[in-house]
Design an enzyme around this catalytic site. Structure first.
Site, PDB file in Angstrom:
ATOM      1  N   CYS A  77       0.831  -1.211   0.000  1.00 29.70           N
ATOM      2  CA  CYS A  77       0.000   0.000   0.000  1.00 29.70           C
ATOM      3  C   CYS A  77       0.869   1.266   0.000  1.00 29.70           C
ATOM      4  O   CYS A  77       1.893   1.314   0.679  1.00 29.70           O
ATOM      5  CB  CYS A  77      -0.929   0.006   1.205  1.00 29.70           C
ATOM      6  SG  CYS A  77      -2.136  -1.328   1.137  1.00 29.70           S
ATOM      7  N   CYS A 158      -3.636  -0.184  -3.230  1.00 31.92           N
ATOM      8  CA  CYS A 158      -4.240   0.435  -2.051  1.00 31.92           C
ATOM      9  C   CYS A 158      -3.470   1.686  -1.636  1.00 31.92           C
ATOM     10  O   CYS A 158      -2.279   1.806  -1.922  1.00 31.92           O
ATOM     11  CB  CYS A 158      -4.274  -0.578  -0.902  1.00 31.92           C
ATOM     12  SG  CYS A 158      -2.781  -1.593  -0.812  1.00 31.92           S
TER      13      CYS A 158
END
Ligand code: ZNA
Length: 252
Positions: A77, A158
């Site tokens: 992420c 993400c």
């Protein structure tokens, strides 16, 4: 016109298998934390299952579903880097600075990067030459693989994601590219906060973040995502790449 294709069987009968298993083990040795959840022999079996015995122009994208399931990696992420028409500079960048990761820095992308492979209908042989080119037929084993792997990489994205696009071409965001036709469509607005475009420019380029293709990109993503774009000279990125003292965050 019927093209005659001369395939050269792998020199030792399992050369492709050896290359893939060796690259897989090399990757896992450098990323120890991923070793216990990935098995290179299993990955080879799932990979071969996608295309061995199939017509090299008839390998559907879904054939690689079992391969994608066989690989286990946690998404990075805030560190995922997408690219289109900037292959050389992105990979030089991620090689030198470890802050961002491209698909080719993940296990699946690393193993398949720079390889060509195919088989033949009803054959158990694998070939690394004489395979159809990228645009020769759309459902070739290599192109279908990258379509599937790119979709999985984008689905898992993400946090803040970065895309490095080429400001030296008229259409930095091309809706027919993998980035434009697959990756952007797979971005999950509940997982991603922002899309940050880095537009790589050269001295006398005229393309800017105002380019109409980039307006299309802005409209193509979910309005919940924050969109930003920054023009960054290629020379600045190259300087950053070659200066080991420069922290990643200062490259643009
Ligand atoms: N590592 C690879 O070989 C590769 C990686 C191949 C194809 C796709 N990818 C993924 S998709 C990559 O990790 C990026 O996340 C995505 C970029 O795909 P794109 O937006 O279609 O960007 P691009 O620069 O047009 O194409 C990417 C790569 O695809 C190129 O470097 C070539 O390896 C291949 N390719 C695309 N179009 C052609 C082509 N090869 C031959 N002829 C083409 N017309």
């Amino acid at each position: 016109v019927a093209l005659s294709r001369r395939n050269c069987a792998d020199s030792n009968d399992s050369d492709l298998r050896t290359v893939i298993i060796t690259k897989c083990k090399t990757y896992l040795a450098a990323h120890e934390e991923k070793s216990s959840s990935n098995n290179c022999e299993e990955i080879w079996t799932a990979f071969a299952g996608a295309f061995v015995g199939r017509d090299p122009c008839d390998v559907p994208v879904e054939a690689y579903d079992p391969l994608v399931r066989a690989v286990s990696e946690k998404p990075a992420c805030n560190r995922m880097l997408f690219w289109s028409k900037t292959k050389d500079i992105v990979h030089q960048f991620t090689e030198s600075k470890k802050c961002l990761v491209t698909l080719e820095d993940t296990l699946l992308g690393f193993v398949m990067n720079d390889l060509t492979w195919c088989s033949k209908n009803n054959s158990n042989e694998t070939f690394t030459t004489g395979c159809p080119g990228w645009i020769e037929c759309e459902k070739n084993p290599v192109r279908s693989f990258w379509n599937r792997a790119s979709a999985a990489f984008a689905e898992s994205a993400c946090g803040d994601v970065t895309a490095m696009l080429n400001g030296s071409i008229a259409t930095p965001f091309n809706v027919n590219s993998i980035f434009g036709s697959i990756e952007v469509k797979k971005f999950d607005p509940s997982r991603i906060r922002a899309l940050k475009v880095v537009l790589v420019t050269r001295g006398n380029d005229t393309v800017t973040c105002d380019n109409s293709s980039l307006q299309h990109l802005r409209e193509a993503i979910d309005p919940k995502l924050t969109y930003s774009c920054k023009e960054v000279p290629r020379s600045k990125i190259l300087d950053c790449i070659s200066d080991p003292e420069k922290p990643c965050g200062d490259c643009w």
